[in-house]
Design a protein around this motif. Structure first.
Motif, mmCIF file in Angstrom:
data_model
loop_
_atom_site.group_PDB
_atom_site.id
_atom_site.type_symbol
_atom_site.label_atom_id
_atom_site.label_comp_id
_atom_site.label_asym_id
_atom_site.label_seq_id
_atom_site.Cartn_x
_atom_site.Cartn_y
_atom_site.Cartn_z
ATOM 1 N N LEU A 148 0.836 -1.203 0.000
ATOM 2 C CA LEU A 148 0.000 0.000 0.000
ATOM 3 C C LEU A 148 0.871 1.254 0.000
ATOM 4 C CD1 LEU A 148 -2.744 1.310 0.069
ATOM 5 C CD2 LEU A 148 -2.770 1.051 2.559
ATOM 6 N N GLN A 149 1.934 1.233 0.815
ATOM 7 C CA GLN A 149 2.835 2.389 0.838
ATOM 8 C C GLN A 149 3.431 2.619 -0.556
ATOM 9 O OE1 GLN A 149 7.238 3.279 2.394
ATOM 10 N NE2 GLN A 149 5.896 2.655 4.097
ATOM 11 N N PHE A 150 3.798 1.546 -1.218
ATOM 12 C CA PHE A 150 4.366 1.658 -2.563
ATOM 13 C C PHE A 150 3.351 2.266 -3.528
ATOM 14 C CE2 PHE A 150 7.935 -1.775 -2.527
ATOM 15 C CZ PHE A 150 8.565 -1.075 -1.503
ATOM 16 N N ALA A 151 2.086 1.813 -3.422
ATOM 17 C CA ALA A 151 1.053 2.340 -4.322
ATOM 18 C C ALA A 151 0.833 3.825 -4.074
ATOM 19 C CB ALA A 151 -0.248 1.563 -4.135
ATOM 20 N N GLU A 152 0.809 4.201 -2.793
ATOM 21 C CA GLU A 152 0.590 5.615 -2.458
ATOM 22 C C GLU A 152 1.776 6.483 -2.869
ATOM 23 O OE1 GLU A 152 -0.225 5.176 1.689
ATOM 24 O OE2 GLU A 152 -2.407 5.041 1.387
ATOM 25 N N SER A 180 8.413 -5.667 -14.135
ATOM 26 C CA SER A 180 7.048 -6.096 -14.491
ATOM 27 C C SER A 180 6.544 -7.151 -13.518
ATOM 28 C CB SER A 180 7.002 -6.618 -15.940
ATOM 29 O OG SER A 180 7.858 -7.732 -16.125
ATOM 30 N N ASN A 181 7.430 -8.054 -13.084
ATOM 31 C CA ASN A 181 7.037 -9.035 -12.066
ATOM 32 C C ASN A 181 6.646 -8.346 -10.762
ATOM 33 O OD1 ASN A 181 7.393 -11.337 -13.606
ATOM 34 N ND2 ASN A 181 9.496 -11.662 -12.960
ATOM 35 N N LEU A 182 7.379 -7.283 -10.432
ATOM 36 C CA LEU A 182 7.093 -6.553 -9.191
ATOM 37 C C LEU A 182 5.734 -5.868 -9.270
ATOM 38 C CD1 LEU A 182 7.747 -5.418 -6.446
ATOM 39 C CD2 LEU A 182 9.264 -3.750 -7.518
ATOM 40 N N ILE A 183 5.415 -5.291 -10.415
ATOM 41 C CA ILE A 183 4.099 -4.660 -10.569
ATOM 42 C C ILE A 183 2.994 -5.690 -10.386
ATOM 43 C CG2 ILE A 183 2.541 -3.602 -12.262
ATOM 44 C CD1 ILE A 183 4.924 -2.010 -13.301
ATOM 45 N N VAL A 184 3.161 -6.860 -10.994
ATOM 46 C CA VAL A 184 2.163 -7.931 -10.834
ATOM 47 C C VAL A 184 2.006 -8.293 -9.362
ATOM 48 C CG1 VAL A 184 1.650 -10.359 -11.331
ATOM 49 C CG2 VAL A 184 2.497 -8.875 -13.156
ATOM 50 N N SER A 185 3.137 -8.382 -8.648
ATOM 51 C CA SER A 185 3.103 -8.711 -7.219
ATOM 52 C C SER A 185 2.381 -7.638 -6.413
ATOM 53 C CB SER A 185 4.530 -8.892 -6.704
ATOM 54 O OG SER A 185 4.547 -9.070 -5.308
ATOM 55 N N LEU A 186 2.654 -6.361 -6.723
ATOM 56 C CA LEU A 186 2.013 -5.269 -5.991
ATOM 57 C C LEU A 186 0.503 -5.267 -6.203
ATOM 58 C CD1 LEU A 186 4.576 -2.368 -6.598
ATOM 59 C CD2 LEU A 186 4.279 -3.746 -4.544
ATOM 60 N N LEU A 187 0.057 -5.779 -7.351
ATOM 61 C CA LEU A 187 -1.377 -5.812 -7.641
ATOM 62 C C LEU A 187 -2.109 -6.890 -6.857
ATOM 63 C CD1 LEU A 187 -1.350 -5.265 -11.531
ATOM 64 C CD2 LEU A 187 -1.818 -3.596 -9.737
ATOM 65 N N LEU A 188 -1.368 -7.721 -6.118
ATOM 66 C CA LEU A 188 -2.010 -8.728 -5.275
ATOM 67 C C LEU A 188 -2.623 -8.111 -4.021
ATOM 68 C CD1 LEU A 188 0.599 -11.620 -5.572
ATOM 69 C CD2 LEU A 188 -1.729 -11.601 -6.490
ATOM 70 N N GLY A 189 -2.178 -6.915 -3.677
ATOM 71 C CA GLY A 189 -2.797 -6.198 -2.556
ATOM 72 C C GLY A 189 -4.056 -5.500 -3.042
ATOM 73 N N ASP A 190 -5.175 -5.717 -2.365
ATOM 74 C CA ASP A 190 -6.450 -5.170 -2.843
ATOM 75 C C ASP A 190 -6.429 -3.651 -2.966
ATOM 76 O OD1 ASP A 190 -7.570 -7.666 -3.093
ATOM 77 O OD2 ASP A 190 -8.477 -7.658 -1.104
ATOM 78 N N SER A 233 -3.767 -1.579 -3.063
ATOM 79 C CA SER A 233 -2.788 -1.115 -4.048
ATOM 80 C C SER A 233 -3.286 -1.388 -5.468
ATOM 81 C CB SER A 233 -1.428 -1.785 -3.818
ATOM 82 O OG SER A 233 -1.536 -3.192 -3.786
ATOM 83 N N MET A 234 -3.965 -2.510 -5.652
ATOM 84 C CA MET A 234 -4.513 -2.834 -6.974
ATOM 85 C C MET A 234 -5.558 -1.807 -7.398
ATOM 86 S SD MET A 234 -7.526 -4.341 -8.322
ATOM 87 C CE MET A 234 -8.145 -5.588 -7.191
ATOM 88 N N VAL A 273 -0.876 2.717 -14.796
ATOM 89 C CA VAL A 273 -0.396 1.336 -14.775
ATOM 90 C C VAL A 273 -1.330 0.438 -15.578
ATOM 91 C CG1 VAL A 273 0.123 -0.660 -13.304
ATOM 92 C CG2 VAL A 273 0.767 1.644 -12.561
ATOM 93 N N TYR A 274 -2.639 0.587 -15.380
ATOM 94 C CA TYR A 274 -3.585 -0.225 -16.137
ATOM 95 C C TYR A 274 -3.447 0.025 -17.636
ATOM 96 C CZ TYR A 274 -7.863 -2.155 -18.057
ATOM 97 O OH TYR A 274 -8.741 -2.868 -18.834
ATOM 98 N N GLN A 275 -3.318 1.274 -18.024
ATOM 99 C CA GLN A 275 -3.172 1.611 -19.444
ATOM 100 C C GLN A 275 -1.896 0.983 -20.018
ATOM 101 O OE1 GLN A 275 -5.490 3.193 -21.219
ATOM 102 N NE2 GLN A 275 -6.759 3.370 -19.383
ATOM 103 N N ASP A 276 -0.816 1.048 -19.247
ATOM 104 C CA ASP A 276 0.436 0.461 -19.727
ATOM 105 C C ASP A 276 0.342 -1.060 -19.822
ATOM 106 O OD1 ASP A 276 1.597 2.896 -20.017
ATOM 107 O OD2 ASP A 276 2.833 2.806 -18.213
ATOM 108 N N VAL A 277 -0.346 -1.656 -18.849
ATOM 109 C CA VAL A 277 -0.518 -3.111 -18.862
ATOM 110 C C VAL A 277 -1.218 -3.560 -20.146
ATOM 111 C CG1 VAL A 277 -1.909 -4.949 -17.811
ATOM 112 C CG2 VAL A 277 -0.408 -3.556 -16.377
#
Length: 559
Positions: free
Chosen positions: A212-216, A246-256, A258-259, A270-274
């Protein structure tokens, strides 16, 4: 005098240095340091064996004017793995740690290198460092000297080595570590610095609080921007950075939380880039893109929104690019994304109308079990509650033939189970005589009967319900396979099993009731099933007792 002799003399002089003043010690330390910097053979081992390590520790403890030079001697000595344990035994780590509070950048550099090398790959010493409070100090050094690249490298390597320790993660969560790391990532002068920062972020990203801190702190956005800047090249270091990020972004999206921040109702960077990753020529980005979409599709509102925004054609196109000799991981990830998107009822209808079921059937020729497993699960999710879809797929001879092959596979139990579940779903959701007839003609009834004896209660129930529906809508197609598989004795055994789940007994009774009402009452009587029913009429489960009583009444009426 040879270099070896001068080193030996210097070591002897320092070893008896209780009488020497700092001015007299310095030239001897210079000699030792010169030998270490020239990487003279066995110099580090000679230093360790000479017995001067406790003397060096005392100089550091006294914080003399020689401390900076001594810290460098220790750092160069500790390049050799064999001398690290003697350094620890001499108490060098404990006397070095206070010097991390120095205001002299050179002292900080030498101290950081010395501690880092001594404690490298030593989990106990690393944990002791964290307990001693080095984490906040390392972060503050990076903040105080943001442009001192050698010092930044030392601090980042230290954090990288410590970041796997839970206590270190907790300590870093209290710092503004995300912003510090992203600032350094953006100014990283080379791939090596970039990799160290990415490795730290990857280790810390496993913590839910830090996700969450990373997302914020917009870490995913910074990573995404970095990926965009590196795309298109063939430099192996850049490709490695793209993979880690890219693996790290996928991992960060596992947090509700942060996702959701990254999704931002479909407008997030991020969604647009994905979405663009799905169309990339980079296989790693294709894989990460599909996995990210699957993570975004973890709640119904996101799924509906993504369908509105047209994500499905991108996934289908990606899957079709990998049908023949394609990447199994990408196929698996793409199907996972489609399966998640198909969970909301409204999405099923729209996806079927868009021809999803027809297009993903091209993957039927895949010989890879992970793809087969996920394909079956996706099709099952699409027909869930969708009568028309179950009707169309249930009459598809090519699909049924392939399902039968997978029902018989011995190599992958998961594929076999999913194939049987899809068969059951086609009957349950279509309730169509045509589908029942097609399944029976293809030889699917036997597989449903086998599924009814599965060790998994949910699979047993699905099979028994499907068989009950099949018996109700087309009992004639059922009679031969039922007789061949000795279904009735099997059902009787289920009813009398003292450890069978209540749900299984209830579903078995449902099938028996369907058979009794479909003209097979005499067959039921001939196998003495009434005796089992009488016992269940007094069962402690009210619904089981009621169902058993009802069937007995039906059988009595047919007499």
């Amino acid at each position: 005098m040879t270099d070896v002799d001068s080193l030996s003399d210097a070591l002897k002089a320092v070893s008896v240095s209780t009488e020497l003043v700092e001015e007299e010690l310095k030239p001897h330390l210079d000699t030792i340091l010169a030998a270490l910097l020239d990487k003279k053979e066995s110099a580090a081992a000679d230093v360790s064996r000479s017995g001067i390590l406790p003397t060096l520790a005392q100089i550091l403890r006294d914080k003399s004017s020689l401390s900076c030079q001594v810290a460098l001697v220790v750092a160069e000595t500790a390049r050799e793995a064999s001398v690290r344990e003697p350094c620890i035994e001499a108490g060098l780590v404990k006397v070095l740690v206070p010097h991390l509070s120095s205001s002299d950048p050179e002292m900080l550099l030498n101290t950081g290198r010395a501690i880092g090398r001594i404690c490298f790959d030593n989990s106990y010493q690393q944990d002791q460092l964290v307990q001693s409070g080095v984490i906040p100090r390392l972060v503050s050094i990076i903040q105080e000297y943001p442009d001192n690249d050698p010092l930044i490298n030392v601090c980042l390597l230290a954090l990288c080595n410590l970041a796997d320790i839970d206590s270190a993660r907790d300590a870093l969560a209290q710092q503004d570590i995300a912003e510090v790391l992203i600032f350094q990532l953006k100014r990283a002068p080379d791939a090596e610095r970039r990799h160290v920062i990415l490795e730290i972020l990857a280790s810390l990203g496993e913590s839910d609080s830090l996700k969450l801190q990373f997302a914020e702190s917009r870490v995913p956005e910074a990573l995404s921007e970095m990926i965009s800047s590196l795309q298109g090249g063939s430099n192996p270091h850049d490709l490695c950075s793209i993979k880690i990020a890219s693996n790290l972004i996928v991992s960060l999206l596992l947090g509700d939380e942060s996702m959701q921040k990254c999704f931002a109702e479909g407008s997030g960077l991020v969604y647009q880039d994905v979405l663009s990753w799905l169309q990339s020529s980079n296989l790693q980005l294709q894989l990460s893109g599909a996995l990210a979409i699957a993570n975004f599709a973890r709640n119904d509102s996101n799924c509906v929104k993504m369908l509105d925004l047209g994500v499905v054609p991108h996934i289908l196109t990606l899957l079709e690019r990998h049908v023949d000799q394609g990447d199994v991981s990408i196929q698996h990830a793409g199907l996972s994304a489609l399966r998640n998107l198909a969970i909301p009822a409204s999405n099923k209808v729209r996806m079927l109308e868009d021809g999803v079921a027809e297009r993903i059937k091209t993957l039927l020729r895949s010989d890879m079990p992970p793809v087969q497993f996920k394909l079956l699960g996706t099709l099952r999710m699409l027909v869930d509650g969708q009568e028309e879809a179950a009707l169309v797929l249930g009459r598809d001879a090519e699909l049924l033939t392939q399902i039968m092959d997978w029902c018989e596979t011995k190599e992958h139990g998961g594929v076999k189970g999913e194939a049987s579940r899809l068969l059951a779903a086609l009957i349950r959701h279509s309730r169509s005589p045509e589908v029942v007839g097609a399944v029976a003609k293809a030889g699917g009834v036997q597989h449903l009967i086998s599924m009814a004896t599965s060790e998994h209660v949910i699979m047993q129930n699905e099979a028994l319900v499907a068989l009950a529906i099949a018996s109700a809508v087309d009992v004639e197609s059922m009679k031969a396979p039922f007789k061949e598989a000795e279904l009735l004795p099997m059902l009787q055994k289920m009813l009398e099993d003292p450890v069978a789940a209540v749900e299984v007994k209830f579903s078995a009774l449902g099938l028996i009731c369907s058979l009794a009402q479909s003209g097979m009452a005499e067959e039921l009587k001939s196998c003495n099933i009434k005796e089992s029913l009488h016992k269940l009429a007094d069962d402690k489960s009210a619904k089981v007792a009621s169902q058993a009583t009802s069937i007995l009444a039906i059988l009595e009426e047919s007499s």
